[in-house]
Scaffold this active site. Structure first.
Site, PDB file in Angstrom:
ATOM      1  N   ALA A   9      82.588 -18.222  20.745  1.00 24.87           N
ATOM      2  CA  ALA A   9      81.625 -19.326  20.767  1.00 24.87           C
ATOM      3  C   ALA A   9      81.109 -19.619  22.172  1.00 24.87           C
ATOM      4  O   ALA A   9      79.966 -20.045  22.333  1.00 24.87           O
ATOM      5  CB  ALA A   9      82.260 -20.575  20.165  1.00 24.87           C
ATOM      6  N   THR A  10      81.932 -19.401  23.195  1.00 28.62           N
ATOM      7  CA  THR A  10      81.466 -19.663  24.563  1.00 28.62           C
ATOM      8  C   THR A  10      80.291 -18.771  24.907  1.00 28.62           C
ATOM      9  O   THR A  10      79.281 -19.229  25.459  1.00 28.62           O
ATOM     10  CB  THR A  10      82.612 -19.456  25.571  1.00 28.62           C
ATOM     11  OG1 THR A  10      83.589 -20.487  25.400  1.00 28.62           O
ATOM     12  CG2 THR A  10      82.095 -19.505  27.006  1.00 28.62           C
TER      13      THR A  10
ATOM     14  N   THR B  45      79.737  -2.251  22.903  1.00 32.47           N
ATOM     15  CA  THR B  45      80.284  -1.744  21.650  1.00 32.47           C
ATOM     16  C   THR B  45      80.868  -2.871  20.812  1.00 32.47           C
ATOM     17  O   THR B  45      81.681  -3.654  21.303  1.00 32.47           O
ATOM     18  CB  THR B  45      81.385  -0.704  21.925  1.00 32.47           C
ATOM     19  OG1 THR B  45      80.827   0.366  22.692  1.00 32.47           O
ATOM     20  CG2 THR B  45      81.969  -0.158  20.634  1.00 32.47           C
TER      21      THR B  45
ATOM     22  N   GLN C 197      84.317 -25.413  15.578  1.00 36.29           N
ATOM     23  CA  GLN C 197      85.352 -26.201  14.914  1.00 36.29           C
ATOM     24  C   GLN C 197      84.981 -26.566  13.480  1.00 36.29           C
ATOM     25  O   GLN C 197      85.789 -27.161  12.765  1.00 36.29           O
ATOM     26  CB  GLN C 197      85.609 -27.489  15.711  1.00 36.29           C
ATOM     27  CG  GLN C 197      86.128 -27.269  17.115  1.00 36.29           C
ATOM     28  CD  GLN C 197      87.571 -26.798  17.153  1.00 36.29           C
ATOM     29  OE1 GLN C 197      88.282 -26.851  16.145  1.00 36.29           O
ATOM     30  NE2 GLN C 197      88.027 -26.346  18.303  1.00 36.29           N
TER      31      GLN C 197
ATOM     32  N   SER D  96      83.104 -18.999  15.980  1.00 35.09           N
ATOM     33  CA  SER D  96      84.284 -18.422  16.618  1.00 35.09           C
ATOM     34  C   SER D  96      85.246 -17.888  15.571  1.00 35.09           C
ATOM     35  O   SER D  96      85.419 -18.492  14.506  1.00 35.09           O
ATOM     36  CB  SER D  96      84.989 -19.475  17.482  1.00 35.09           C
ATOM     37  OG  SER D  96      86.217 -18.978  17.992  1.00 35.09           O
TER      38      SER D  96
ATOM     39  N   CYS E 224      90.438 -26.008  27.030  1.00 42.34           N
ATOM     40  CA  CYS E 224      89.683 -25.539  28.188  1.00 42.34           C
ATOM     41  C   CYS E 224      89.757 -26.510  29.359  1.00 42.34           C
ATOM     42  O   CYS E 224      89.412 -26.163  30.477  1.00 42.34           O
ATOM     43  CB  CYS E 224      88.220 -25.323  27.803  1.00 42.34           C
ATOM     44  SG  CYS E 224      88.004 -24.147  26.456  1.00 42.34           S
TER      45      CYS E 224
ATOM     46  N   ASN F 187      85.605 -30.877  19.181  1.00 39.57           N
ATOM     47  CA  ASN F 187      86.890 -30.201  19.324  1.00 39.57           C
ATOM     48  C   ASN F 187      88.021 -31.131  19.735  1.00 39.57           C
ATOM     49  O   ASN F 187      89.191 -30.860  19.451  1.00 39.57           O
ATOM     50  CB  ASN F 187      86.777 -29.069  20.356  1.00 39.57           C
ATOM     51  CG  ASN F 187      86.235 -29.543  21.686  1.00 39.57           C
ATOM     52  OD1 ASN F 187      85.153 -30.119  21.756  1.00 39.57           O
ATOM     53  ND2 ASN F 187      86.971 -29.314  22.757  1.00 39.57           N
TER      54      ASN F 187
END
Length: 448
Positions: free
Chosen positions: A118-119, A286, A226, A246, A372, A198
Site C-alpha cells: 500500500a505504501t 518482475t 485496512q 495491501s 510505522c 489504521n
C-alpha cells in the site's frame, strides 16, 4: 496439503539435495516449551505473547500458503517469459490473482496494478497523479489523520510547489463533508481520504466523498489497506478513481499489494519507477508470482468469509471492551463507536503512564498506534487531530482482533490489562486525588 507437496518435491530431488546451509539453520524459528522464559531485545517474557496487533500485520492463512508453495518449488517461472511453459503457467497464475483481487472490490481485472504494498500504491497515486496533471492541477486535499506515507507524499509535493490542504477531522475521527466540499478549488487535482483508519479503526464516508468528487470533477484516492476484506468495497458505488491495497493486512503475504486505477473515466499517473514496463508501464519490475498468488487467494477467502469474520470479530471486540470496562473506570474509546471496523479497538486509560502500560503488557502483543510511527515517544498525531488530551493520547493502546483470535486470548488480554492498569494506578498520586473527589484540571500547578 502444503506439507505433503513440500515432502514430495524434496523426495524427487533427493539425489541432488544439498545439506541445509548454516544460514538457513540459523534462521529457523526456535521453539519454546510451555512456561519457558524468552529473552529478546532486553525483554524477558514467559512464553510467546498472545497476538492482538492485527492492524500492523496479520498471519498468513494456511490456505493462502498452500496456494503459494507450488510457485516457489515447481512452477517458479518468470511470468514475463513468453517462450516456454514455466512462464506461461506463472502468467496464468498472476492473471487469476488479478481477477480475485478485482472481484473483491467490484473492479475489472484490467484496473488492477500489482505493487509491493500500500505504501508504494499511495506514492504512485498521490505523487504520480499530480505529476501527470501538473500543468493544470496544483492542489491536493487530504486529512490530518492519513497514514504517514500519504502525508509524506503530500509534503513532498509541497516542496515541489504544489498546494496541500490538510482537513481536520471531527472528535469522532470522521471528516466533515461540508468542509471537504468547501476546500475543493478549480485547480484541485486529487482528494485522498483513507477508508478505514489504521490507528483508530473509524470508517470514513467513502461513498459520500466519492459522490462529492464526481460532482466537482476531482479524482478521488482512498487508502483501503485496512478496509480490504474487512468491510464491503465497491469501487463503482464509491466513485473511487484510485485505491491502494495491501496483502499482509488481509491474511496474505508481506511484500505485495495492488493499486486500483479506474479506466472509465480514465485516470493517468506518472510512473515512479523506470524499468521493463511491466504492469502497463505503471510499475516496472518482475511480478513476484508466489506473493501475487497468495494475495489473490487471500482476497478470494475474504470474499467468501468476510461476513462470518465480521460477526465473530464484533463479538470478540464487545467481549474485550465489556470485560475491561466492568473492572476499570476512566476507559475511553478513541474514534467513532458506531462507524468503525470492530477489529480495531483503540482505548485510552486515564491516570496511567502510557509507556509503562505498554511495557507492562509484554505478554500481549499490542501497540500504541501505527507500526510505522510507534518507535516515536510522541503522542499519536491521529489522536491529537481528534482533540484528545496529550495525557490521554499517551495512554492509548490499540487492540487488533482478527480471524484467528480466540475467546481465551481475549479473556487473557482483559485479565492482563486490568491487572497492569490497577497496578499503575496504585502508584499514581493523580488517581488518588481523583478518588478523593479533587478536580485535578482545576489545580494550578506550580512551576519550579
Amino acid at each position: 496439503m502444503a506439507s505433503k507437496l513440500l515432502l514430495r518435491k524434496l523426495h524427487q530431488n533427493a539425489s541432488n539435495l544439498r545439506r541445509l546451509s548454516t544460514t538457513t539453520a540459523a534462521a529457523a524459528v526456535p521453539t519454546y516449551d510451555a512456561g519457558e522464559e524468552i529473552s529478546m531485545k532486553g525483554v524477558k517474557i514467559s512464553g510467546r505473547p498472545l497476538y492482538l496487533d492485527m492492524q500492523a500485520t496479520s498471519p498468513v492463512d494456511p490456505r493462502v500458503l498452500d496456494a503459494m508453495l507450488p510457485y516457489y518449488l515447481s512452477r517458479f517461472g518468470n511470468p514475463h517469459s513468453r517462450t516456454h511453459l514455466y512462464g506461461w503457467e506463472s502468467d496464468l497464475a498472476v492473471e487469476k490473482a488479478r481477477e480475485q483481487v478485482a472481484y473483491l472490490i467490484n473492479a475489472s481485472p484490467k484496473e488492477i496494478i500489482f505493487t509491493s504494498g500500500a505504501t508504494e500504491s499511495n506514492n504512485i497515486s498521490v505523487k504520480g497523479l499530480m505529476h501527470f496533471y501538473r500543468d493544470k492541477k496544483r492542489h491536493v486535499i487530504t486529512t490530518q489523520t492519513e497514514h504517514k506515507c500519504v502525508l509524506d507524499s503530500c509534503r513532498h509535493l509541497q516542496q515541489e510547489g504544489f498546494d496541500v490542504t490538510y482537513l481536520p477531522v471531527e472528535s469522532d475521527g470522521l471528516v466533515n463533508l461540508d468542509k471537504l466540499r468547501d476546500a475543493i478549488r478549480a485547480d484541485t487535482g486529487l482528494v485522498s481520504v483513507m477508508a478505514v483508519n489504521n490507528e483508530i479503526g473509524v470508517v470514513q464516508p467513502v461513498e459520500e466523498i466519492g459522490r462529492i468528487c464526481k460532482e466537482k470533477g476531482v479524482f478521488f484516492h482512498t487508502d483501503a489497506a485496512q478496509a480490504l476484506g474487512k468491510v464491503p468495497i465497491d469501487v463503482e458505488n464509491m466513485n473511487v478513481s484510485l485505491m491502494s491495497l495491501s496483502g499482509h493486512k488481509v491474511y496474505g503475504p508481506k511484500g505485495v499489494g495492488a493499486l486500483y486505477m479506474r479506466r472509465r473515466p480514465r485516470v493517468r499517473v506518472e510512473p515512479q519507477m523506470n524499468g521493463g514496463g511491466q504492469e502497463r508501464g505503471i510499475r516496472s519490475g518482475t511480478v513476484p508470482t508466489p506473493l501475487v498468488v497468495g494475495f489473490g487467494a487471500a482476497c478470494e477467502l475474504a470474499a467468501k468469509e468476510m461476513e462470518y469474520d465480521e460477526k465473530r470479530i464484533r463479538g470478540l471486540q464487545e467481549r474485550l471492551l465489556n470485560g475491561i470496562r466492568a473492572k476499570l473506570d476512566g476507559v475511553v474509546v478513541n474514534g467513532s463507536v458506531e462507524k468503525r471496523y470492530p477489529g480495531n479497538l483503540n482505548l485510552s486509560f486515564a491516570y496511567v503512564e502510557g509507556e509503562s502500560l505498554l511495557m507492562g503488557l509484554k505478554e500481549v502483543a499490542v501497540s500504541s498506534g501505527s507500526a510505522c510511527t510507534s518507535a516515536s515517544l510522541e503522542p499519536s498525531y491521529v489522536l491529537r487531530a481528534l482533540g484528545v488530551d496529550e495525557d490521554m493520547a499517551h495512554t492509548s493502546i490499540r487492540f487488533g482482533i482478527g480471524r484467528f483470535t480466540t475467546e481465551e486470548e481475549i479473556d487473557r488480554a482483559v485479565e492482563l490489562t486490568v491487572c497492569q492498569v490497577e497496578k499503575l494506578r496504585e502508584m499514581s498520586p493523580l488517581y488518588e486525588m481523583v478518588k478523593e473527589g479533587i478536580d485535578i484540571k482545576s489545580i494550578q500547578w506550580a512551576q519550579h
